[in-house]
Design an enzyme around this catalytic site. Structure first.
Site, PDB file in Angstrom:
ATOM      1  N   GLU A  92     109.250  13.296  84.178  1.00  0.00           N
ATOM      2  CA  GLU A  92     109.469  11.860  84.027  1.00  0.00           C
ATOM      3  C   GLU A  92     108.940  11.369  82.687  1.00  0.00           C
ATOM      4  O   GLU A  92     107.914  11.843  82.190  1.00  0.00           O
ATOM      5  CB  GLU A  92     108.777  11.101  85.158  1.00  0.00           C
ATOM      6  CG  GLU A  92     109.314  11.447  86.526  1.00  0.00           C
ATOM      7  CD  GLU A  92     108.622  10.680  87.642  1.00  0.00           C
ATOM      8  OE1 GLU A  92     107.920   9.693  87.344  1.00  0.00           O
ATOM      9  OE2 GLU A  92     108.759  11.079  88.809  1.00  0.00           O
ATOM     10  N   CYS A 105     105.879   7.079  77.161  1.00  0.00           N
ATOM     11  CA  CYS A 105     104.894   7.842  77.926  1.00  0.00           C
ATOM     12  C   CYS A 105     105.534   9.167  78.303  1.00  0.00           C
ATOM     13  O   CYS A 105     106.536   9.190  79.029  1.00  0.00           O
ATOM     14  CB  CYS A 105     104.473   7.071  79.173  1.00  0.00           C
ATOM     15  SG  CYS A 105     103.274   7.944  80.227  1.00  0.00           S
ATOM     16  N   CYS A 112     101.425  18.741  88.420  1.00  0.00           N
ATOM     17  CA  CYS A 112     100.032  18.668  87.978  1.00  0.00           C
ATOM     18  C   CYS A 112      99.144  19.357  89.019  1.00  0.00           C
ATOM     19  O   CYS A 112      99.393  19.254  90.222  1.00  0.00           O
ATOM     20  CB  CYS A 112      99.606  17.212  87.801  1.00  0.00           C
ATOM     21  SG  CYS A 112      97.929  16.993  87.158  1.00  0.00           S
ATOM     22  N   CYS A 116      94.632  14.329  91.848  1.00  0.00           N
ATOM     23  CA  CYS A 116      94.079  12.977  91.988  1.00  0.00           C
ATOM     24  C   CYS A 116      94.795  12.262  93.131  1.00  0.00           C
ATOM     25  O   CYS A 116      96.030  12.231  93.189  1.00  0.00           O
ATOM     26  CB  CYS A 116      94.228  12.201  90.685  1.00  0.00           C
ATOM     27  SG  CYS A 116      93.360  12.970  89.288  1.00  0.00           S
ATOM     28  N   CYS A 119      97.658   9.482  92.598  1.00  0.00           N
ATOM     29  CA  CYS A 119      98.765   9.807  91.699  1.00  0.00           C
ATOM     30  C   CYS A 119      99.773  10.702  92.398  1.00  0.00           C
ATOM     31  O   CYS A 119      99.400  11.678  93.064  1.00  0.00           O
ATOM     32  CB  CYS A 119      98.215  10.501  90.445  1.00  0.00           C
ATOM     33  SG  CYS A 119      99.485  10.983  89.248  1.00  0.00           S
ATOM     34  N   GLY A 159     101.038  15.637  84.471  1.00  0.00           N
ATOM     35  CA  GLY A 159     100.300  16.765  83.931  1.00  0.00           C
ATOM     36  C   GLY A 159      98.982  16.397  83.262  1.00  0.00           C
ATOM     37  O   GLY A 159      98.721  15.228  82.963  1.00  0.00           O
ATOM     38  N   SER A 191      95.659  11.340  77.383  1.00  0.00           N
ATOM     39  CA  SER A 191      94.906  11.012  78.585  1.00  0.00           C
ATOM     40  C   SER A 191      94.461  12.274  79.311  1.00  0.00           C
ATOM     41  O   SER A 191      95.238  13.209  79.491  1.00  0.00           O
ATOM     42  CB  SER A 191      95.774  10.159  79.526  1.00  0.00           C
ATOM     43  OG  SER A 191      95.082   9.868  80.714  1.00  0.00           O
ATOM     44  N   CYS A 333     103.699   7.578  87.486  1.00  0.00           N
ATOM     45  CA  CYS A 333     103.907   9.019  87.361  1.00  0.00           C
ATOM     46  C   CYS A 333     104.243   9.701  88.678  1.00  0.00           C
ATOM     47  O   CYS A 333     103.570   9.519  89.672  1.00  0.00           O
ATOM     48  CB  CYS A 333     102.654   9.675  86.786  1.00  0.00           C
ATOM     49  SG  CYS A 333     102.266   9.114  85.127  1.00  0.00           S
TER      50      CYS A 333
END
Length: 350
Positions: A92, A105, A112, A116, A119, A159, A191, A333
């Site tokens: 994305e 972005c 990933c 988290c 997310c 990621g 990030s 995300c």
């Protein structure tokens, strides 16, 4: 023989490649400019001899990001892309319009591994890393589609960039190259969820990018629950790494803080956040949590958000609330990739 990922090569590497196949090295700059402009085939390189284009097509490939789905917000000018890669995987990318220009972005991995809880990117784990060329392809694909120039990049999509360290650094060098997209490093944010080993390694490169650290909690007991990486590198270890990074780069650090109702939005959290970041030149970027179907998290009401922000400011911190963009198109995300992946049932959507 495996094909060469030619879009990941810089001008010196291209010159060496051309020499190896008996071609003049001065063509390297011409090829590089074409690749960075976003061409998707060697046939588009009109000032390159046909025989050289044929040679390159036989030994290399141009990484592309093909638009699988495109969503345009009715609320603002945000555009979200779901791109399909050569192996059928989806990533994305989000285009955002600001007063200072267009920002994109980008994703740095397919999925990933960080897990988290707030997310959607990590719901299936990480499939693979993206190459530098696949990171660049997201930018050039958006520019070709919209017909605009991207002036800012945030490596905040799917990621963990610092887990894909070498490709991320290669991307930074390529995207800022004066003969390429020429996006200044000061206009790029990277990030990390707190990948301490990567932060220390990145400091040695002393690049003038903005380091954005996803902090999201001031207490280990909270961060352990919502960010598994905290069990490897806790808040103290993370902030020590930030101090080391800042000592080398002298750059202000941005701490990302997703406000989750009833989890990390208390007065005690604000007080502790001010305490632990003392001495670090930083900006606190408050982000109202995005809803994810797989968890029960929700964002606080506006009164609570503003109270938390005002508390931080009263403690001497610089804090702002990030404007919500693309709320009507699942611009956060991982959300759209998940829907498309589940819809495809493992097959490539044509």
């Amino acid at each position: 023989m495996s094909l060469i990922d030619i879009k990941s090569l810089d001008t010196d590497e291209l010159a060496s490649l051309l020499s190896e196949i008996g071609e003049p090295s001065y063509r390297a700059k011409q090829v590089f400019v074409w690749l960075q402009s976003g061409v998707e085939s060697f046939d588009e390189m009109t000032n390159i001899p046909k025989n050289l284009r044929k040679k390159l097509s036989e030994i290399s490939y141009i990484a592309v990001a093909l638009t699988e789905k495109k969503f345009e917000s009715r609320l603002d000018e945000t555009v979200k892309y779901v791109f399909r890669l050569y192996d059928g995987e989806f990533i994305e990318t989000v285009l955002m319009r600001y007063k200072h220009g267009y920002s994109v972005c980008i994703s740095t991995q397919v999925g990933c591994n960080m897990g988290c809880k707030f997310c959607a990117s990590g719901l299936y784990g990480k499939t693979r890393d993206l190459s530098a060329s696949e990171m660049l392809a997201q930018i050039t694909a958006v520019q070709r589609d919209i017909g605009i120039r991207i002036s800012n990049v945030v490596m905040m999509g799917m990621g963990e960039p610092l887990e894909n360290f070498d490709n991320s650094v290669k991307f930074l060098r390529l995207v800022s190259h004066s003969d390429g997209l020429n996006i200044g490093l000061r206009h790029i944010s990277l990030s990390t969820c707190g990948y301490v080993a990567g932060i220390d390694k990145l400091a040695r490169y002393n690049m003038p990018i903005t380091l954005s650290v996803s902090l999201h909690a001031p207490f280990d007991v909270i961060r352990d629950e919502i960010m598994p990486i905290n069990k490897k590198w806790n808040i103290s270890a993370l902030l020590d790494a930030c101090r080391r990074y800042q000592k080398v780069t002298t750059r202000r650090i941005s701490f990302e803080y997703a406000l989750i109702s009833g989890v990390n939005d208390s007065k005690a959290c604000a007080e502790e956040l001010a305490k632990i970041t003392k001495g670090i030149m930083c900006h606190i970027n408050l982000i109202p949590a995005n809803p994810v179907v797989e968890n029960s998290f929700s964002k606080p009401d506006n009164k609570t958000i503003n109270y938390f922000k005002d508390l931080l400011i009263s403690f001497g911190l610089t804090a702002t609330v990030r404007r919500t963009l693309g709320a009507d198109i699942d611009a956060s995300c991982g959300q759209l990739r998940k829907k498309i992946r589940e819809g495809s049932k493992g097959a490539i959507i044509q």
